[in-house]
Design an enzyme around this catalytic site. Structure first.
Site, short mmCIF file in Angstrom:
data_model
loop_
_atom_site.label_atom_id
_atom_site.label_comp_id
_atom_site.label_asym_id
_atom_site.label_seq_id
_atom_site.Cartn_x
_atom_site.Cartn_y
_atom_site.Cartn_z
N SER A 18 15.25 79.33 25.26
CA SER A 18 16.24 79.22 24.18
C SER A 18 15.54 79.09 22.82
O SER A 18 16.00 79.64 21.82
CB SER A 18 17.20 78.05 24.43
OG SER A 18 16.46 76.86 24.55
N GLY A 135 0.57 73.83 25.99
CA GLY A 135 1.67 74.16 25.08
C GLY A 135 1.25 74.92 23.85
O GLY A 135 0.67 76.01 23.93
N ILE A 137 -1.08 74.44 21.74
CA ILE A 137 -2.50 74.44 21.34
C ILE A 137 -3.16 75.77 21.68
O ILE A 137 -3.12 76.19 22.84
CB ILE A 137 -3.30 73.31 22.05
CG1 ILE A 137 -2.60 71.96 21.88
CG2 ILE A 137 -4.73 73.26 21.56
CD1 ILE A 137 -3.21 70.86 22.73
N LYS A 206 -3.22 74.14 35.57
CA LYS A 206 -3.86 74.40 34.27
C LYS A 206 -5.38 74.35 34.41
O LYS A 206 -6.10 75.16 33.81
CB LYS A 206 -3.36 73.40 33.24
CG LYS A 206 -1.89 73.65 32.87
CD LYS A 206 -1.28 72.44 32.20
CE LYS A 206 0.13 72.71 31.70
NZ LYS A 206 0.85 71.49 31.31
N1 LIG Z 1 9.06 72.79 28.91
C1 LIG Z 1 7.79 72.81 28.52
O1 LIG Z 1 7.33 71.93 27.78
C2 LIG Z 1 6.88 73.90 28.97
C3 LIG Z 1 5.61 74.00 28.36
C4 LIG Z 1 4.74 75.02 28.76
C5 LIG Z 1 5.11 75.88 29.76
N2 LIG Z 1 6.34 75.73 30.36
C6 LIG Z 1 6.69 76.71 31.39
O2 LIG Z 1 7.72 77.53 30.89
C7 LIG Z 1 8.54 77.94 31.96
C8 LIG Z 1 9.98 77.54 31.65
O3 LIG Z 1 10.03 76.15 31.48
P1 LIG Z 1 11.33 75.43 30.88
O4 LIG Z 1 10.89 74.07 30.53
O5 LIG Z 1 11.96 76.29 29.86
O6 LIG Z 1 12.23 75.36 32.19
P2 LIG Z 1 13.81 75.34 32.29
O7 LIG Z 1 14.13 74.91 33.67
O8 LIG Z 1 14.40 74.60 31.13
O9 LIG Z 1 14.18 76.88 32.09
C9 LIG Z 1 14.06 77.87 33.08
C10 LIG Z 1 15.34 78.67 33.03
O10 LIG Z 1 15.20 79.80 33.89
C11 LIG Z 1 16.45 80.00 34.52
N3 LIG Z 1 16.24 80.82 35.73
C12 LIG Z 1 15.74 80.43 36.92
N4 LIG Z 1 15.72 81.48 37.76
C13 LIG Z 1 16.20 82.52 37.09
C14 LIG Z 1 16.41 83.88 37.42
N5 LIG Z 1 16.12 84.35 38.63
N6 LIG Z 1 16.92 84.72 36.48
C15 LIG Z 1 17.22 84.23 35.25
N7 LIG Z 1 17.02 82.97 34.86
C16 LIG Z 1 16.53 82.12 35.79
C17 LIG Z 1 16.98 78.61 34.80
O11 LIG Z 1 18.38 78.62 34.98
C18 LIG Z 1 16.55 77.87 33.53
O12 LIG Z 1 17.55 77.89 32.54
C19 LIG Z 1 7.95 77.32 33.22
O13 LIG Z 1 7.04 78.22 33.80
C20 LIG Z 1 7.22 76.11 32.67
O14 LIG Z 1 6.17 75.71 33.51
C21 LIG Z 1 7.22 74.78 29.97
N1 LIG Z 2 5.52 69.88 32.17
C1 LIG Z 2 4.44 70.30 31.36
C2 LIG Z 2 4.92 71.25 30.32
C3 LIG Z 2 3.81 71.83 29.48
O1 LIG Z 2 3.01 72.71 30.22
C4 LIG Z 2 3.82 69.08 30.70
O2 LIG Z 2 4.43 68.01 30.72
O3 LIG Z 2 2.72 69.20 30.18
NA NA Z 3 -1.75 76.84 24.74
#
Ligand SMILES: NC(=O)c1ccc[n+]([C@@H]2O[C@H](COP(=O)([O-])OP(=O)(O)OC[C@H]3O[C@@H](n4cnc5c(N)ncnc54)[C@H](O)[C@@H]3O)[C@@H](O)[C@H]2O)c1
Ligand SMILES: N[C@@H](CCO)C(=O)O
Ligand code: NA
Length: 432
Positions: A18, A135, A137, A206
């Site tokens: 989003s 993230g 960085i 990681k």
């Molecule tokens: N949140 C963080 O701080 C962060 C940081 C770095 C990396 N990530 C990575 O980013 C990715 C997303 O994380 P997030 O925190 O946004 O998770 P999230 O759970 O908030 O978002 C994932 C979204 O994907 C949707 N989804 C799942 N299966 C789906 C499908 N088949 N088709 C369409 N949509 C689908 C879910 O409904 C959900 O809204 C993950 O790989 C996570 O490890 C997250």
């Molecule tokens: N869940 C992960 C998101 C960032 O990769 C964390 O807390 O570091």
């Molecule tokens: Na990074």
């Protein structure tokens, strides 16, 4: 500037997705100017289509991610769904259908990065994943590009925001573990299943990615020694404080001194309060990279959360779009050294061990003998009798550096001594 837009498919519109959509919309003109062509959000795959998504044209929403990546007119697929499947199939389908990929999915990259790299190479496309580690960085790009001419020997740091947030809250405000985890989840730091954070799987993924890139070899999640946070008690944290230390969940990737193997591990460790990692608060991450010519570099910043992670995703999007316009690609997999990953037992480290022992003559000598028999040299010992009438004393031993196998053998033998009533805490000591 090219007027025909580059088309982007966004897979997943949760915490990260989003924010990616929001920045793509609000910064569209700047992104176009930097890339040299407009970028258009051509479709957004979600699981819950009925959810109101501010700023996103409802006509772009689909629940069919597979059809979206197979449309054939998509230039870049941004995968922020997470998990292994369907993310892996969607990414490989994206390459097959002419798109490059930007992903934040460390779990998938650590589990099966080789398949993704191979598919990208086969179809002449880019695979970028700056958001997958630490993230916002910049760390993946410095390792893949800026340090590509140097020899990296060590990568050490805090790479999980959620666990750092929990430890920080427990240490600084005395918050309880569950309360701190709930707060980290509400702030969008935790994984969909926070077990991945607290059990160390996220940090281990990681570490696998970092070790692979840093040492030009292939390291998978299973190769990484992993201990999470769940065993860390308030008494461990208090014990660290008494020693002028704090507890952090560290990821440590090292090239062996003979250069013939590497190790990768994730575990809680005590570090001195004077060490720069001790002052990394909340969900911040910090990573030290030691390279032969460069010396020691430190990378620090927000390691989790929707907006910081989106920053890294958008940076990759710009890079991938520029490559596309230049009809080139960025770096692919570099795993030519094929160095084996050694087991944890071979790692040389230090231990802090807190024992409850019988408060009687000869106990200290008995304990010291066990250390000597395992070839582990003691650095300091502190003994304190208890005033509670239990006839027990607390014995805190800090060792010199020794192979982890020798240290765990020592602890096993200590547990068998009649005079050792219990092992209150065992923790590795780093950063000295
Ligand atoms: N949140 C963080 O701080 C962060 C940081 C770095 C990396 N990530 C990575 O980013 C990715 C997303 O994380 P997030 O925190 O946004 O998770 P999230 O759970 O908030 O978002 C994932 C979204 O994907 C949707 N989804 C799942 N299966 C789906 C499908 N088949 N088709 C369409 N949509 C689908 C879910 O409904 C959900 O809204 C993950 O790989 C996570 O490890 C997250
Ligand atoms: N869940 C992960 C998101 C960032 O990769 C964390 O807390 O570091
Ligand atoms: Na990074």
């Amino acid at each position: 500037m090219r007027t025909r837009p580059l088309k982007v498919a966004l897979l997943g519109c949760g915490v990260v997705g989003s924010e990616v959509a929001r920045i793509m919309t609000t910064h569209a003109d700047d992104l176009a100017a930097r890339i040299g062509a407009p970028v258009e959000l051509a479709g957004v795959a979600v699981r819950r289509p009925s959810k109101v998504r501010e700023g996103i044209d409802p006509g772009l929403i689909t629940t069919d991610a597979t059809a979206l990546v197979k449309r054939g007119d998509i230039d870049v697929v941004i995968e922020v769904i997470g998990g292994i499947e369907p993310a892996r199939s969607l990414i490989t389908a994206a390459f097959e259908h002419g798109a490059s990929v930007v992903s934040a999915n460390k779990a998938l990259l650590a589990e099966d990065g080789a398949t993704l790299y191979a598919a990208a190479e086969e179809h002449g496309k880019d695979l970028y994943f700056e958001a997958a580690v630490a993230g916002a960085i910049p760390l993946i790009r410095p390792l893949r590009e800026s340090l590509a001419g140097d020899k990296v020997n060590r990568v050490l740091g805090i790479v999980n925001g959620t666990t750092n947030f929990i430890l920080d809250k427990m240490d600084s405000s005395g918050a309880g573990y569950s309360e701190a985890l709930d707060e980290a989840t509400a702030l969008g730091y935790a994984e969909a299943d926070p077990t991945a954070d607290v059990e160390g799987f996220d940090a281990a993924a990681k570490a696998a990615i970092l070790a692979g890139i840093a040492f030009h070899t292939r390291v998978r999640l299973d190769d990484v020694y992993r201990e999470g946070l769940t065993e860390v008690t308030a008494s461990d944290i208090a014990s660290a404080r008494r020693m002028g230390c704090t507890v952090k969940l560290l990821a440590i990737c090292e090239r062996a001194s003979d250069g013939k193997s590497v190790t990768a591990r994730v575990h809680p460790a005590m570090i001195p309060l004077s060490h720069p990692l001790a002052s990394v608060r909340e969900a911040y991450n910090a990573v030290f990279v030691e390279a032969e010519a460069a010396g020691q570099l430190m990378f620090y910043g927000p390691g989790a959360g929707g907006s910081p992670t989106a920053s890294a995703v958008l940076g990759d999007l710009v890079a991938v779009c520029r490559n596309k316009l230049a009809e080139s690609t960025g770096p692919g997999e570099s795993a030519y050294t094929q160095l084996p990953v050694s087991p944890m037992g071979d790692v040389v480290t230090r231990y802090h061990i807190s024992l409850d022992v019988a408060d009687k003559p000869g106990v200290l000598a008995q304990v010291a003998t066990v250390f000597a028999e395992h070839g582990v040299s003691i650095d300091t010992v502190r003994q304190q009798g208890r005033q509670d009438g239990s006839g027990e004393a607390s014995l805190v031993v800090v060792t010199h550096r020794a192979p982890d196998a020798a240290l765990s053998g020592t602890v096993e033998a200590l547990r068998k001594l009649d005079t050792v009533r219990g092992v209150a805490s065992i923790m590795r000591v780093e950063g000295e």
